[in-house]
Design an enzyme around this catalytic site. Structure first.
Site, PDB file in Angstrom:
ATOM      1  N   HIS B 400      69.087  99.793  -6.333  1.00 31.94           N
ATOM      2  CA  HIS B 400      68.151  98.865  -6.978  1.00 31.94           C
ATOM      3  C   HIS B 400      68.821  98.000  -8.037  1.00 31.94           C
ATOM      4  O   HIS B 400      68.300  96.957  -8.437  1.00 31.94           O
ATOM      5  CB  HIS B 400      66.971  99.634  -7.585  1.00 31.94           C
ATOM      6  N   ARG B 401      69.988  98.392  -8.488  1.00 31.39           N
ATOM      7  CA  ARG B 401      70.690  97.555  -9.461  1.00 31.39           C
ATOM      8  C   ARG B 401      71.113  96.239  -8.811  1.00 31.39           C
ATOM      9  O   ARG B 401      71.233  95.214  -9.473  1.00 31.39           O
ATOM     10  CB  ARG B 401      71.950  98.268  -9.976  1.00 31.39           C
TER      11      ARG B 401
END
Lengths: 324, 427
Positions: B400-401
């Site tokens: 998700h980064r």
């Protein structure tokens, strides 16, 4: 406060206690007329008379048995054994009589005597007059063992030892007799069994007794130049050992150096090291560094003697090892 | 006693000589059996040579850059039974008077033996370091010890605890410290003595453990699941496979698998949704120019991820042939590092085991991995009629980064479109 030599402080302690309690008396080889070979009992014969300050033949075994029986029969003898090297001769009376009579006969007997002696190397006195046999007596339950490093503690602890209702072996050091420092005025007493923080520090704790406290303090000064903050704990009493002070200091610094001038093998450092391991294991960030005298008779030759005894340089090196 | 480090012919008979590329340990350093000591290069691949025994690298016989024949001794490992030059500081404890000049130093020596960090799997750490590590939930295996014998001290644990999560930090390769010892041996206490044996970890096991533990702990994973109809793809595959030229024995020169299509579809999808073809780094997003698909291949004792480079632009037949070659060489552990390091996404397919669906752990520094389940015949509702279809469920794990939910969904949607309209992959 008065500046006094270690020997003078001991002399004051004896004088004050003899004046305070007329059951206190001194005996030993050359303690009376000559005033003791290290002048600890100087002037006391004149002040308190030959009945309370007695010269004896050379017979440490008999002298110690005398101390035991004199204490049992209601006086407070202070026996001087001229050299700690002669302690083996005192052991039967200490180990088989003094240390166990109170136990065997419960409240019927008290054993309020003090055995003063002095040990240690560094004076070129040879293999028969330089030993530190602290552990021979510290090993035995029922005997308190104290070893003051400063004039103030020498006085305070000797007075406490004389007043103690149990046998106390009082270990002095020949190289400390001439050391001078401030001694509190008045009836100065030190509690037996309490260590003293000789120097506060945060990186490594050095636990020492007697003259080694001074070597530890020198080492701490040397280490400070390298940015190492060493704490020096003067244990003052070998038995009962101040475990609380030891654990507290290790919890603070996480590194420990233990020093005792006796032989390293089975020496007092082993007891300290084991105590730290048992009671502060989870606070150790390095193995305990243990210093003692090298495993051999103490040489007469000065360079050789220096090389076998623990000193400031070796203590500083041990502290650096602990901090690697 | 010393044991020779040799390169044997077992890796492939075609090898006649090797060139030493790197000595991973220095003479005097401890080595553990199964750990890599030297990397050699053959005509085909770089091969890591593992230590045959626990001990100390006592001698390098073939230096970096030099060639050695198969069977030649590359170096030697001492089991520590004889003194080693740089470690020959053992001090006799005989307190004889004659040794007075050196004897005071003997007692000053710490109890350290010359041999460094033991290779028996125990982690050397001080009690305080262990306590602090336990309090901070730090695995000592991930801590680099700077004390004597590599002992972990408080400062080492505190250094790790002070660090933010390890990340690729601007480099395309995720640099990981591979612990040289297995993780906490206290686990042994859980099992009755004699009820187990200890099998030492080889370097692959350690690499898998370190990389995946780090990935799962540091990458914020989220998961997107999609079910794809496979019927069109299966029909197309049958057509293609029947049209492949056959040799005299009637065997096809190659055979396209469903997985080959999956690789192609995933690569095409990533080339469309380029923002998902990235890697996270603290200093900036690494935006990859090519789509290189790592494909997880199970091999004895572990797994490896050979890469189909530029899979989006390669014909299916090329992908199929490359995959076959890579997989068979992976099986022999014959892959060169550039054949399994540096993909931009991964595919893990457990469909052949009948696994319906699963979620995979991202292979850092990649941002996505596609977990592929088995194709299966299921009842589906189409135009209000129950029909039978072959379907496959895939799960996309996403960092998700680097990739947000909608972007990941777009990627998965694109993948599904290619799988369900497979001709689009070919044009």
């Amino acid at each position: 406060m008065t500046m006094q030599r270690y020997a003078e402080a001991l002399n004051s302690a004896l004088r004050e206690e003899m004046a305070r309690d007329d059951t206190v008396w001194l005996f030993g080889e050359d303690v009376s007329t000559y005033g003791g070979v290290f002048k600890v009992s100087k002037g006391l014969r004149d002040e308190f008379g030959p009945e309370r300050v007695l010269d004896t033949p050379i017979s440490e075994q008999t002298l110690t048995a005398m101390a035991v029986t004199a204490a049992m029969t209601g006086t407070r003898p202070v026996l001087e054994i001229m050299y700690a090297d002669f302690m083996p001769l005192t052991l039967d009376a200490l180990v088989n009589q003094a240390s166990i009579y109170e136990y065997i006969w419960a409240d019927q007997v008290q054993m309020p005597f003090v055995l003063r002696t002095q040990g240690g190397g560094g004076a070129g006195a040879g293999a028969q007059h330089s030993k530190s046999l602290d552990v021979l007596v510290a090993h035995v339950p029922g005997i308190k063992v104290v070893a003051p490093a400063t004039p103030a503690d020498a006085k305070g602890l000797l007075k406490a030892a004389i007043r103690d209702p149990h046998p106390v072996v009082f270990l002095e050091h020949k190289l400390l007799y001439n050391s001078r420092d401030e001694v509190p005025d008045g009836d100065h007493l030190c509690e037996i069994g309490k260590a003293r923080t000789a120097r506060e520090g945060s990186d490594v704790s050095i636990f020492a007794t007697s003259k080694m406290v001074h070597d530890a303090l020198k080492a701490a000064t040397e280490l400070e130049a390298d940015g190492i903050s060493a704490e020096v704990i003067d244990l003052r009493t070998l038995r009962p050992l101040d475990n609380t002070a030891i654990v507290q200091s290790v919890k603070k610094t996480n590194h420990a150096v233990v020093v005792n001038e006796g032989w390293r093998f089975c020496g007092f450092g082993a007891e300290l090291s084991a105590t730290i391991m048992e009671q502060a294991f989870d606070d150790l960030d390095a193995p305990v560094e243990r210093l003692g005298t090298f495993d051999m008779p103490i040489p007469y030759s000065e360079p050789l003697e220096t090389s076998v005894l623990p000193d400031a340089e070796k203590i500083a090196a041990a502290a650096r090892r602990a901090l690697r | 006693m010393t044991t020779d480090i040799k390169i044997t012919g077992a890796g492939g008979e075609y090898m006649e000589s090797v060139t030493v590329v790197e000595w991973v340990v220095k003479p005097g350093d401890p080595v553990a059996a199964g750990n890599v000591v030297v990397v050699v290069e053959t005509a085909k691949a770089a091969t890591e040579v593992e230590a045959p025994i626990d001990g100390i690298l006592s001698e390098i016989v073939v230096n970096v850059g030099a060639e050695a024949d198969i069977g030649a001794v590359l170096g030697r490992i001492s089991d520590g039974s004889e003194p080693f030059d740089t470690a020959a500081e053992a001090v006799a404890e005989n307190p004889a008077l004659v040794s007075v000049e050196t004897s005071p130093n003997a007692q000053d020596l710490p109890s350290d033996v010359p041999i460094e960090q033991p290779a028996n799997g125990r982690i050397l750490a001080t009690p305080l370091a262990r306590r602090i590590a336990a309090e901070l939930s730090i695995n000592l295996a991930s801590v680099n010890g700077t004390g004597p014998k590599g002992r972990i001290k408080r400062r080492d644990v505190e250094l790790v605890s002070a660090e933010p999560v390890a990340s690729p930090a601007g480099s395309e390769q995720c640099v990981l410290t591979i612990p040289s010892v297995p993780s906490n041996v206290d686990e042994y206490d859980q099992f009755a003595p004699g009820s187990y044996e200890i099998r030492p970890h080889d370097s692959m096991r350690k690499m898998i453990a370190a990389r995946l533990a780090e990935a799962k702990q540091t990458i914020p994973h989220f998961y997107l699941k999609a079910t794809c109809d496979l019927d069109s793809l299966i029909r197309l595959r049958t057509e293609i496979n029947t049209s492949i030229p056959k040799d005299a024995d009637g065997r096809s020169a190659y055979k396209i698998s469903i997985n080959d299509f999956v690789i192609k579809a995933h690569a095409k999808a990533l080339s469309e949704v380029r923002d998902a073809n990235v890697s996270w780094s603290d200093s900036g997003m690494i935006v990859h120019h090519s789509v290189d698909v790592s494909v997880a291949v199970a091999i004895p004792g572990g797994l490896i991820t050979p890469i189909i480079r530029n899979a989006n632009t390669k014909p299916i037949s090329t992908i199929s042939l490359e995959m076959k070659d890579l997989a068979s060489r992976a099986f022999e552990r014959q892959l060169a590092p550039n054949e399994y390091q540096g993909g931009t996404t991964s595919i893990s397919n457990l469909g052949m085991f009948g696994v319906e669906e699963f979620a995979a752990i991202i292979n850092p520094p990649q941002a996505t991995i596609l977990a592929v389940g088995a194709g299966r015949r299921v009842a589906v509702v189409r135009d209000e009629i129950v029909d039978v279809a072959t379907q496959m469920t895939v799960t996309l794990s996403v960092d998700h980064r680097a990739v947000d939910g909608a972007l990941g969904a777009e990627l998965l949607q694109s993948f599904r479109r290619y799988i369900e309209s497979p001709l689009d992959m070919l044009v």
